[in-house]
Scaffold this motif. Structure first.
Motif, PDB file in Angstrom:
ATOM      1  N   ILE A  63     -91.811  -0.672 -81.158  1.00  0.00           N
ATOM      2  CA  ILE A  63     -90.878  -0.039 -81.750  1.00  0.00           C
ATOM      3  C   ILE A  63     -89.542   0.010 -81.165  1.00  0.00           C
ATOM      4  O   ILE A  63     -88.819  -0.123 -82.058  1.00  0.00           O
ATOM      5  CB  ILE A  63     -91.474   1.468 -82.032  1.00  0.00           C
ATOM      6  N   ASN A  64     -89.282  -0.008 -79.879  1.00  0.00           N
ATOM      7  CA  ASN A  64     -87.892  -0.022 -79.476  1.00  0.00           C
ATOM      8  C   ASN A  64     -87.214  -1.387 -79.808  1.00  0.00           C
ATOM      9  O   ASN A  64     -85.796  -1.333 -79.882  1.00  0.00           O
ATOM     10  CB  ASN A  64     -88.066   0.097 -78.008  1.00  0.00           C
TER      11      ASN A  64
ATOM     12  N   VAL B 189     -86.833   7.266 -83.847  1.00  0.00           N
ATOM     13  CA  VAL B 189     -87.950   7.395 -85.034  1.00  0.00           C
ATOM     14  C   VAL B 189     -88.930   8.660 -84.250  1.00  0.00           C
ATOM     15  O   VAL B 189     -89.313   8.465 -83.251  1.00  0.00           O
ATOM     16  CB  VAL B 189     -88.761   6.380 -85.071  1.00  0.00           C
ATOM     17  N   TYR B 190     -89.456   9.375 -85.123  1.00  0.00           N
ATOM     18  CA  TYR B 190     -90.135  10.451 -84.464  1.00  0.00           C
ATOM     19  C   TYR B 190     -91.496  10.845 -85.394  1.00  0.00           C
ATOM     20  O   TYR B 190     -91.608  10.622 -86.566  1.00  0.00           O
ATOM     21  CB  TYR B 190     -89.298  12.055 -84.825  1.00  0.00           C
ATOM     22  N   ILE B 191     -92.518  10.409 -84.669  1.00  0.00           N
ATOM     23  CA  ILE B 191     -93.983  10.354 -85.260  1.00  0.00           C
ATOM     24  C   ILE B 191     -94.953  11.415 -84.771  1.00  0.00           C
ATOM     25  O   ILE B 191     -95.063  11.726 -83.509  1.00  0.00           O
ATOM     26  CB  ILE B 191     -94.245   9.046 -85.059  1.00  0.00           C
TER      27      ILE B 191
ATOM     28  N   PHE C 188     -89.438   7.420 -80.267  1.00  0.00           N
ATOM     29  CA  PHE C 188     -89.111   6.159 -80.208  1.00  0.00           C
ATOM     30  C   PHE C 188     -87.344   5.651 -80.199  1.00  0.00           C
ATOM     31  O   PHE C 188     -87.230   6.064 -81.311  1.00  0.00           O
ATOM     32  CB  PHE C 188     -89.940   5.237 -80.780  1.00  0.00           C
ATOM     33  N   LYS C 189     -86.971   4.960 -79.493  1.00  0.00           N
ATOM     34  CA  LYS C 189     -85.642   4.590 -79.683  1.00  0.00           C
ATOM     35  C   LYS C 189     -85.479   3.306 -80.441  1.00  0.00           C
ATOM     36  O   LYS C 189     -86.418   2.502 -79.811  1.00  0.00           O
ATOM     37  CB  LYS C 189     -84.959   4.692 -78.273  1.00  0.00           C
ATOM     38  N   LEU C 190     -84.726   3.090 -81.310  1.00  0.00           N
ATOM     39  CA  LEU C 190     -84.623   1.969 -82.011  1.00  0.00           C
ATOM     40  C   LEU C 190     -83.207   1.312 -81.445  1.00  0.00           C
ATOM     41  O   LEU C 190     -82.409   1.704 -80.655  1.00  0.00           O
ATOM     42  CB  LEU C 190     -84.089   2.255 -83.545  1.00  0.00           C
TER      43      LEU C 190
END
Length: 315
Positions: A236-237, A248-250, A310-312
């Motif tokens: 995801i990073n 992104v927040y899940i 998660f950081k993009l």
């Protein structure tokens, strides 16, 4: 009362499977309050636009057999807080709690009621609802037993018919408190310090008389398979940023056995960008391979959820 906290937040998971019901939208929900097929549902929700010049949605939640559980108004059915009053109900139809929301304030004033309808207590949920400030309380005869955070607070369980509670000092619990959690079928005894912090606790599950000891009322789940988590995180990073946020927040929903069952976006019902869509797809792909130490409510494993950030990658 550690949230029933719960509750004030139950209900924002909407708009995938809908059926027209007298001008209303009807959404079926599973035990996680996530949208599902009718044959999988434990709850359903009706949504009606009652606004005139601007949208205003009345949202009601029912058990699958039609018992009203909650009722409130929102300006956006997918996000944001409720407006003015949000109500929860007993199975007999009487109001159990009323949450009073003000746009200018994060704290929420709450009134609670006995099943027969008389007022039980007044309290304030502080900020993110993790802290409760008790103000006033009454017994079933209408006598005030707690005034301005000083006195006693007791309630009767609908299931056991017994009284539970304890002493209030300076707006918080002190000394020995007893209680019953119907969903877990456990009775508990907690001991609080003078500053309101929990010193120790013991719960007994009534079905098998198993004893649980704890020092925290509520413990959030955490990943056991950390190697897999790092793999998912790296994937995801590496996704390029295509939204205003760098992250992104899940949310991941986990059962009492520590198995992940469902994942969704934390702040919106569905992904709103390609990076969010891909991130959610990655989490869901590996979901069943994750192992979690489950949520603990007074030492007893129960259903719960974990939040991931998660950081993009910035292109």
């Amino acid at each position: 009362m550690k949230h029933q906290k719960t509750i004030a937040m139950v209900l924002g998971y909407l708009l995938l499977i809908t059926t027209s019901v007298f001008g209303q939208e009807k959404i079926y929900l599973n035990k996680w309050k996530a949208e599902c097929q009718k044959n999988e549902a434990e709850f359903y929700q009706t949504i009606e636009n009652v606004g005139t010049e601007t949208p205003l949605y009345q949202i009601k939640t029912f058990s699958i057999d039609g018992v009203l559980l909650t009722n409130g108004l929102k300006e956006d059915v997918k996000k944001g807080r409720y407006i003015n009053e949000y109500k929860e109900y007993y199975k007999n139809g009487n109001v159990s709690r009323i949450y009073h929301y003000k746009k200018s304030e994060k704290d929420v004033f709450v009134e609670t009621f006995f099943p027969e309808g008389q007022k039980r207590s007044e309290l304030i949920l502080i900020g993110g609802y993790d802290e409760e400030k008790y103000l006033n309380a009454w017994n079933e005869e209408g006598e005030q037993i707690c005034t301005n955070g000083e006195g006693e607070y007791f309630w009767k369980s609908e299931k056991t018919g017994k009284l539970y509670g304890g002493k209030m000092t300076k707006f918080h619990k002190t000394g020995e408190w007893t209680g019953y959690i119907e969903d877990l079928d456990v009775t508990f005894t907690d001991t609080y310090r003078a500053d309101g912090s929990l010193q120790k606790g013991q719960a007994i599950r009534q079905s098998d008389k198993k004893v649980f000891t704890y020092k925290d009322e509520y413990v959030y789940p955490y990943v056991v398979n950390y190697v897999l988590y790092k793999k998912v995180k790296s994937k995801i990073n590496d996704l390029p940023k295509d939204i205003n946020s760098d992250h992104v927040y899940i949310s991941v929903y986990i059962n009492k056995d520590g198995k992940a069952e469902y994942a969704k976006m934390r702040f919106t019902d569905e992904p709103v960008s390609e990076s969010e869509r891909q991130a959610l797809a990655i989490v869901r792909k590996y979901l069943k391979k994750f192992n979690f130490e489950p949520t603990k409510n007074r030492g007893v494993a129960t259903d719960g959820k974990a939040y991931f950030k998660f950081k993009l990658r910035t292109p």
